[in-house]
Design a protein around this motif. Structure first.
Motif, PDB file in Angstrom:
ATOM      1  N   GLY A 166      53.289  16.349  45.492  1.00 63.07           N
ATOM      2  CA  GLY A 166      54.602  16.390  44.867  1.00 63.07           C
ATOM      3  C   GLY A 166      55.003  17.819  44.576  1.00 63.07           C
ATOM      4  N   LYS A 167      56.110  17.984  43.875  1.00 62.99           N
ATOM      5  CA  LYS A 167      56.586  19.306  43.509  1.00 62.99           C
ATOM      6  C   LYS A 167      56.116  19.659  42.103  1.00 62.99           C
ATOM      7  CE  LYS A 167      60.830  18.103  44.163  1.00 62.99           C
ATOM      8  NZ  LYS A 167      62.314  18.124  44.244  1.00 62.99           N
ATOM      9  N   GLY A 168      55.833  20.918  41.897  1.00 62.59           N
ATOM     10  CA  GLY A 168      55.404  21.352  40.576  1.00 62.59           C
ATOM     11  C   GLY A 168      56.425  21.077  39.507  1.00 62.59           C
ATOM     12  N   ASP A 169      57.703  21.073  39.895  1.00 59.96           N
ATOM     13  CA  ASP A 169      58.774  20.811  38.925  1.00 59.96           C
ATOM     14  C   ASP A 169      58.679  19.392  38.359  1.00 59.96           C
ATOM     15  OD1 ASP A 169      59.687  23.321  39.461  1.00 59.96           O
ATOM     16  OD2 ASP A 169      61.280  22.673  40.829  1.00 59.96           O
ATOM     17  N   ASP A 170      58.074  18.459  39.132  1.00 59.16           N
ATOM     18  CA  ASP A 170      57.983  17.071  38.694  1.00 59.16           C
ATOM     19  C   ASP A 170      57.070  16.910  37.482  1.00 59.16           C
ATOM     20  OD1 ASP A 170      59.614  16.458  40.809  1.00 59.16           O
ATOM     21  OD2 ASP A 170      57.974  15.875  42.139  1.00 59.16           O
ATOM     22  N   TYR A 203      50.173  17.415  40.758  1.00 58.82           N
ATOM     23  CA  TYR A 203      49.173  16.600  40.059  1.00 58.82           C
ATOM     24  C   TYR A 203      49.373  16.651  38.543  1.00 58.82           C
ATOM     25  CZ  TYR A 203      46.554  16.422  44.452  1.00 58.82           C
ATOM     26  OH  TYR A 203      46.168  16.214  45.761  1.00 58.82           O
ATOM     27  N   ALA A 204      49.007  15.559  37.884  1.00 61.48           N
ATOM     28  CA  ALA A 204      48.976  15.468  36.424  1.00 61.48           C
ATOM     29  C   ALA A 204      47.644  14.841  36.028  1.00 61.48           C
ATOM     30  CB  ALA A 204      50.140  14.633  35.910  1.00 61.48           C
ATOM     31  N   VAL A 205      47.377  14.803  34.731  1.00 63.30           N
ATOM     32  CA  VAL A 205      46.114  14.246  34.248  1.00 63.30           C
ATOM     33  C   VAL A 205      46.390  13.207  33.165  1.00 63.30           C
ATOM     34  CG1 VAL A 205      45.843  16.102  32.545  1.00 63.30           C
ATOM     35  CG2 VAL A 205      43.824  14.803  33.306  1.00 63.30           C
ATOM     36  N   TRP A 206      45.604  12.136  33.170  1.00 61.68           N
ATOM     37  CA  TRP A 206      45.648  11.110  32.127  1.00 61.68           C
ATOM     38  C   TRP A 206      44.338  11.127  31.368  1.00 61.68           C
ATOM     39  CZ3 TRP A 206      48.034  10.664  36.751  1.00 61.68           C
ATOM     40  CH2 TRP A 206      49.319  10.116  36.800  1.00 61.68           C
ATOM     41  N   GLN A 207      44.398  11.093  30.052  1.00 60.48           N
ATOM     42  CA  GLN A 207      43.205  10.998  29.202  1.00 60.48           C
ATOM     43  C   GLN A 207      43.113   9.572  28.678  1.00 60.48           C
ATOM     44  OE1 GLN A 207      44.557  14.524  26.730  1.00 60.48           O
ATOM     45  NE2 GLN A 207      42.354  14.928  26.761  1.00 60.48           N
ATOM     46  N   LEU A 267      41.888  11.007  34.582  1.00 63.14           N
ATOM     47  CA  LEU A 267      42.355  10.634  35.907  1.00 63.14           C
ATOM     48  C   LEU A 267      43.327  11.689  36.407  1.00 63.14           C
ATOM     49  CD1 LEU A 267      43.105   6.838  35.277  1.00 63.14           C
ATOM     50  CD2 LEU A 267      40.999   7.853  36.170  1.00 63.14           C
ATOM     51  N   TYR A 268      43.196  12.055  37.657  1.00 64.28           N
ATOM     52  CA  TYR A 268      44.062  13.069  38.251  1.00 64.28           C
ATOM     53  C   TYR A 268      44.869  12.441  39.378  1.00 64.28           C
ATOM     54  CZ  TYR A 268      40.894  16.218  35.807  1.00 64.28           C
ATOM     55  OH  TYR A 268      40.147  16.852  34.842  1.00 64.28           O
ATOM     56  N   GLY A 269      46.186  12.645  39.349  1.00 65.64           N
ATOM     57  CA  GLY A 269      47.006  12.061  40.389  1.00 65.64           C
ATOM     58  C   GLY A 269      48.470  12.404  40.228  1.00 65.64           C
ATOM     59  N   ARG A 270      49.263  11.721  41.020  1.00 65.68           N
ATOM     60  CA  ARG A 270      50.707  11.939  41.024  1.00 65.68           C
ATOM     61  C   ARG A 270      51.378  10.913  40.123  1.00 65.68           C
ATOM     62  NH1 ARG A 270      54.707  11.723  46.331  1.00 65.68           N
ATOM     63  NH2 ARG A 270      56.674  11.843  45.171  1.00 65.68           N
ATOM     64  N   PRO A 271      52.083  11.347  39.084  1.00 67.25           N
ATOM     65  CA  PRO A 271      52.773  10.379  38.222  1.00 67.25           C
ATOM     66  C   PRO A 271      54.042   9.854  38.866  1.00 67.25           C
ATOM     67  CG  PRO A 271      53.200  12.615  37.467  1.00 67.25           C
ATOM     68  CD  PRO A 271      52.238  12.731  38.617  1.00 67.25           C
ATOM     69  N   ALA A 272      54.363   8.608  38.559  1.00 68.61           N
ATOM     70  CA  ALA A 272      55.618   8.029  39.042  1.00 68.61           C
ATOM     71  C   ALA A 272      56.788   8.704  38.332  1.00 68.61           C
ATOM     72  CB  ALA A 272      55.634   6.522  38.787  1.00 68.61           C
ATOM     73  N   SER A 273      57.889   8.851  39.036  1.00 71.13           N
ATOM     74  CA  SER A 273      59.067   9.455  38.427  1.00 71.13           C
ATOM     75  C   SER A 273      59.710   8.481  37.453  1.00 71.13           C
ATOM     76  CB  SER A 273      60.081   9.853  39.516  1.00 71.13           C
ATOM     77  OG  SER A 273      60.454   8.718  40.274  1.00 71.13           O
ATOM     78  N   LYS A 274      60.332   9.011  36.436  1.00 72.00           N
ATOM     79  CA  LYS A 274      60.994   8.192  35.432  1.00 72.00           C
ATOM     80  C   LYS A 274      62.473   8.068  35.768  1.00 72.00           C
ATOM     81  CE  LYS A 274      57.839   9.273  31.651  1.00 72.00           C
ATOM     82  NZ  LYS A 274      57.708   9.781  30.260  1.00 72.00           N
ATOM     83  N   SER A 275      62.959   6.848  35.786  1.00 70.65           N
ATOM     84  CA  SER A 275      64.366   6.602  36.094  1.00 70.65           C
ATOM     85  C   SER A 275      65.019   5.866  34.936  1.00 70.65           C
ATOM     86  CB  SER A 275      64.499   5.775  37.374  1.00 70.65           C
ATOM     87  OG  SER A 275      63.938   6.469  38.473  1.00 70.65           O
TER      88      SER A 275
END
Length: 235
Positions: free
Chosen positions: A11-15, A183-187, A34-42
């Motif tokens: 994804g893009k860093g801006d996300d 990428y983002a991280v979940w704790q 957990l490391y991954g791509r978060p879903a976009s918020k609409s």
């Protein structure tokens, strides 16, 4: 998995730039990252009063019977707006509280209407918060007890925590995952319940016919195991 070059961009860093930072103030021995791509918020689109009034007026003007019933188009459109708003508010409140908080929804749009499948994932049976699921992510790897691991293939998950921004430190990444690559991280505590989706896409020959040939079958379902089990009475 020590270098950031080991993982592709997702994804893009801006996300993920606006995400909150992780909380590292307290040590949690059961924490899984957990490391991954978060879903976009609409945000659900809302039609403004002016646009709605204009649409209603157009419908009324094009229909002689409606035009006769609504002599005063201004007052008539306002009345319809009020009724529509109250109806939509009730429908949205019921729909979101009843379905979105209890089930996950799979949809397909055929150009005319949505086909919707509500899937009960049994989250609320454990006494969880009705708004237990907070986010969705495509997970590529995880960390536990100070070690980093990579999943053999990405896993789509419904998660009980919001994603956080990765703090890369001097190397610019965490477990090889960099925020600039999306990428983002979940704790999440290891005892928390999550929902994982196994999604495959291929032709019917591959997914059904070939996969169920002897020697290629997936682990047996309960009914298959029971039909093959010895029929012995209990002593």
């Amino acid at each position: 998995m020590s270098g950031c070059c080991g993982n592709p961009g997702v994804g893009k860093g801006d996300d993920v730039s606006g995400l909150p930072v992780p909380d590292y103030a307290v040590f949690n021995p059961g924490e899984v990252r957990l490391y991954g791509r978060p879903a976009s918020k609409s945000i659900i689109p809302v039609i403004g009063d002016d646009d709605l009034a204009a649409a209603i007026k157009k419908i009324i003007e094009e229909n002689a019977e409606l035009k006769e019933n609504f002599k005063n188009l201004e007052e008539g459109s306002k009345s319809v707006i009020d009724v529509t708003k109250k109806t939509e508010q009730w429908k949205n409140k019921y729909y979101f509280e009843k379905f979105f908080n209890q089930y996950i929804m799979l949809t397909a749009f055929n150009g005319a209407y949505f086909n919707v499948l509500h899937v009960d994932v049994n989250i609320l049976s454990c006494g969880a918060d009705p708004k237990y699921i907070k986010s969705i992510g495509v997970i590529y790897g995880y960390a536990f007890e100070g070690h980093c691991y990579k999943l053999p293939k990405p896993q789509i998950m419904y998660l009980p925590e919001e994603p956080k921004k990765i703090l890369g430190g001097d190397c610019g990444c965490d477990c090889g995952f960099a925020p600039e690559l999306g990428y983002a991280v979940w704790q999440i505590d290891k005892r928390k319940r999550v929902i994982a989706l196994d999604i495959r896409s291929d032709d019917l020959q591959t997914l059904i016919l070939d996969e169920n040939m002897p020697g290629n079958r997936s682990p047996q379902a309960y009914a298959q195991s029971m039909s093959m089990a010895p029929q012995r009475s209990r002593e």
